[in-house]
Design a protein around this motif. Sequence first.
Motif, PDB file in Angstrom:
ATOM      1  N   LEU A   1      38.290  17.195  63.594  1.00  0.00           N
ATOM      2  CA  LEU A   1      37.924  18.594  63.804  1.00  0.00           C
ATOM      3  C   LEU A   1      37.491  18.858  65.239  1.00  0.00           C
ATOM      4  CD1 LEU A   1      36.069  19.409  60.477  1.00  0.00           C
ATOM      5  CD2 LEU A   1      38.294  20.250  61.230  1.00  0.00           C
ATOM      6  N   ARG A   2      36.822  17.874  65.860  1.00  0.00           N
ATOM      7  CA  ARG A   2      36.449  18.026  67.272  1.00  0.00           C
ATOM      8  C   ARG A   2      37.701  18.136  68.145  1.00  0.00           C
ATOM      9  NH1 ARG A   2      33.353  13.390  67.866  1.00  0.00           N
ATOM     10  NH2 ARG A   2      31.997  13.817  66.134  1.00  0.00           N
ATOM     11  N   ARG A   3      38.708  17.282  67.862  1.00  0.00           N
ATOM     12  CA  ARG A   3      39.962  17.335  68.632  1.00  0.00           C
ATOM     13  C   ARG A   3      40.670  18.668  68.408  1.00  0.00           C
ATOM     14  NH1 ARG A   3      40.852  12.197  66.521  1.00  0.00           N
ATOM     15  NH2 ARG A   3      42.473  13.025  65.175  1.00  0.00           N
ATOM     16  N   MET A   4      40.665  19.146  67.178  1.00  0.00           N
ATOM     17  CA  MET A   4      41.355  20.386  66.852  1.00  0.00           C
ATOM     18  C   MET A   4      40.575  21.615  67.307  1.00  0.00           C
ATOM     19  SD  MET A   4      44.104  19.338  65.594  1.00  0.00           S
ATOM     20  CE  MET A   4      44.831  20.848  65.025  1.00  0.00           C
ATOM     21  N   GLY A   5      39.297  21.461  67.580  1.00  0.00           N
ATOM     22  CA  GLY A   5      38.446  22.586  67.960  1.00  0.00           C
ATOM     23  C   GLY A   5      38.933  23.331  69.172  1.00  0.00           C
ATOM     24  N   VAL A   6      39.536  22.639  70.114  1.00  0.00           N
ATOM     25  CA  VAL A   6      40.036  23.282  71.329  1.00  0.00           C
ATOM     26  C   VAL A   6      41.139  24.274  70.982  1.00  0.00           C
ATOM     27  CG1 VAL A   6      41.211  22.836  73.528  1.00  0.00           C
ATOM     28  CG2 VAL A   6      39.474  21.257  72.698  1.00  0.00           C
ATOM     29  N   LEU A   7      41.972  23.918  70.015  1.00  0.00           N
ATOM     30  CA  LEU A   7      43.094  24.769  69.648  1.00  0.00           C
ATOM     31  C   LEU A   7      42.695  25.926  68.750  1.00  0.00           C
ATOM     32  CD1 LEU A   7      45.599  21.890  68.798  1.00  0.00           C
ATOM     33  CD2 LEU A   7      45.416  23.154  70.937  1.00  0.00           C
ATOM     34  N   THR A   8      41.554  25.822  68.090  1.00  0.00           N
ATOM     35  CA  THR A   8      41.197  26.837  67.096  1.00  0.00           C
ATOM     36  C   THR A   8      39.974  27.656  67.473  1.00  0.00           C
ATOM     37  OG1 THR A   8      39.823  25.263  65.910  1.00  0.00           O
ATOM     38  CG2 THR A   8      42.126  25.435  65.227  1.00  0.00           C
ATOM     39  N   SER A   9      39.433  27.479  68.649  1.00  0.00           N
ATOM     40  CA  SER A   9      38.178  28.154  68.972  1.00  0.00           C
ATOM     41  C   SER A   9      38.345  29.639  69.268  1.00  0.00           C
ATOM     42  CB  SER A   9      37.491  27.462  70.149  1.00  0.00           C
ATOM     43  OG  SER A   9      38.345  27.483  71.269  1.00  0.00           O
ATOM     44  N   VAL A  10      39.489  30.068  69.812  1.00  0.00           N
ATOM     45  CA  VAL A  10      39.671  31.469  70.158  1.00  0.00           C
ATOM     46  C   VAL A  10      40.838  32.033  69.358  1.00  0.00           C
ATOM     47  CG1 VAL A  10      40.225  33.089  71.990  1.00  0.00           C
ATOM     48  CG2 VAL A  10      38.819  31.086  72.480  1.00  0.00           C
ATOM     49  N   LYS A  11      40.558  33.072  68.577  1.00  0.00           N
ATOM     50  CA  LYS A  11      41.598  33.722  67.782  1.00  0.00           C
ATOM     51  C   LYS A  11      41.481  35.227  67.963  1.00  0.00           C
ATOM     52  CE  LYS A  11      43.305  30.070  65.991  1.00  0.00           C
ATOM     53  NZ  LYS A  11      44.533  29.585  66.550  1.00  0.00           N
ATOM     54  N   LEU A  12      42.615  35.889  68.125  1.00  0.00           N
ATOM     55  CA  LEU A  12      42.617  37.337  68.264  1.00  0.00           C
ATOM     56  C   LEU A  12      42.571  38.037  66.918  1.00  0.00           C
ATOM     57  CD1 LEU A  12      45.293  37.677  71.065  1.00  0.00           C
ATOM     58  CD2 LEU A  12      42.806  37.732  71.296  1.00  0.00           C
ATOM     59  N   PHE A  13      43.092  37.365  65.877  1.00  0.00           N
ATOM     60  CA  PHE A  13      43.151  37.953  64.549  1.00  0.00           C
ATOM     61  C   PHE A  13      42.467  37.037  63.557  1.00  0.00           C
ATOM     62  CE2 PHE A  13      46.925  39.164  66.943  1.00  0.00           C
ATOM     63  CZ  PHE A  13      46.773  40.542  66.960  1.00  0.00           C
ATOM     64  N   ARG A  14      42.080  37.598  62.435  1.00  0.00           N
ATOM     65  CA  ARG A  14      41.458  36.803  61.380  1.00  0.00           C
ATOM     66  C   ARG A  14      42.529  35.927  60.732  1.00  0.00           C
ATOM     67  NH1 ARG A  14      37.940  41.752  58.923  1.00  0.00           N
ATOM     68  NH2 ARG A  14      36.338  41.683  60.509  1.00  0.00           N
ATOM     69  N   VAL A  15      42.267  34.643  60.735  1.00  0.00           N
ATOM     70  CA  VAL A  15      43.236  33.700  60.182  1.00  0.00           C
ATOM     71  C   VAL A  15      42.509  32.666  59.331  1.00  0.00           C
ATOM     72  CG1 VAL A  15      44.894  33.927  62.060  1.00  0.00           C
ATOM     73  CG2 VAL A  15      43.080  32.244  62.234  1.00  0.00           C
ATOM     74  N   ASP A  16      43.259  31.957  58.519  1.00  0.00           N
ATOM     75  CA  ASP A  16      42.732  30.877  57.706  1.00  0.00           C
ATOM     76  C   ASP A  16      42.795  29.598  58.538  1.00  0.00           C
ATOM     77  OD1 ASP A  16      42.114  28.946  55.875  1.00  0.00           O
ATOM     78  OD2 ASP A  16      43.422  29.719  54.308  1.00  0.00           O
ATOM     79  N   ARG A  17      41.719  29.300  59.238  1.00  0.00           N
ATOM     80  CA  ARG A  17      41.710  28.138  60.138  1.00  0.00           C
ATOM     81  C   ARG A  17      41.871  26.831  59.377  1.00  0.00           C
ATOM     82  NH1 ARG A  17      37.109  31.046  62.412  1.00  0.00           N
ATOM     83  NH2 ARG A  17      35.870  29.580  61.247  1.00  0.00           N
ATOM     84  N   TYR A  18      41.392  26.767  58.142  1.00  0.00           N
ATOM     85  CA  TYR A  18      41.512  25.550  57.347  1.00  0.00           C
ATOM     86  C   TYR A  18      42.987  25.153  57.201  1.00  0.00           C
ATOM     87  CZ  TYR A  18      40.966  22.241  53.529  1.00  0.00           C
ATOM     88  OH  TYR A  18      40.998  21.117  52.761  1.00  0.00           O
ATOM     89  N   ASN A  19      43.827  26.128  56.801  1.00  0.00           N
ATOM     90  CA  ASN A  19      45.252  25.834  56.653  1.00  0.00           C
ATOM     91  C   ASN A  19      45.902  25.503  57.986  1.00  0.00           C
ATOM     92  OD1 ASN A  19      45.653  25.910  53.893  1.00  0.00           O
ATOM     93  ND2 ASN A  19      45.869  28.125  53.874  1.00  0.00           N
TER      94      ASN A  19
END
Length: 154
Positions: free
Chosen positions: A106-124
């Motif tokens: 999750l730490r490695r993936m955090g860089v890719l998922t920290s900024v989102k313009l729209f509401r998304v299901d980050r888990y998936n």
Amino acid sequence: MSACSSDDARLRDLYDVGTGPEEFAVLPSRPLTIPNNLTKLPVPDASAGNLADPTPKRDLIEKLGGSIDDTDSISRRDKNLLEYVSRAGVDTNIREELAEEDRKFLRRMGVLTSVKLFRVDRYNQIYRKMTLSAPKELKRWRSLGVRTPSMSSE
């Protein structure tokens, strides 16, 4: 199932936290009852436990087909299952190891998922590559010549 749980409930959030109650988080096991006299209610006592669900762990184990036998550390019904699933050895530290691996992932993936313009299901999004597809697995096993049960086309 509890080994797969996470303290980070925000992974599945499609909406802002605090927008209202989580209706799926409350699962009363027994119907709620109204006391005969509402003016003489007992003083709340944390040690009394939950009146609606007094034995949640026991109930879950029994719902999943297990049993709790206080006389044995492992119930007789579960000994054969335990022997079978531990035939290749048992890692007593598996939960801690998996939790640490997941934290690193999750730490490695955090860089890719920290900024989102729209509401998304980050888990998936985060676990997408780890998800099994039942139709693809069925096709893979059948291509290997393994007999498989029939499966719905839906």
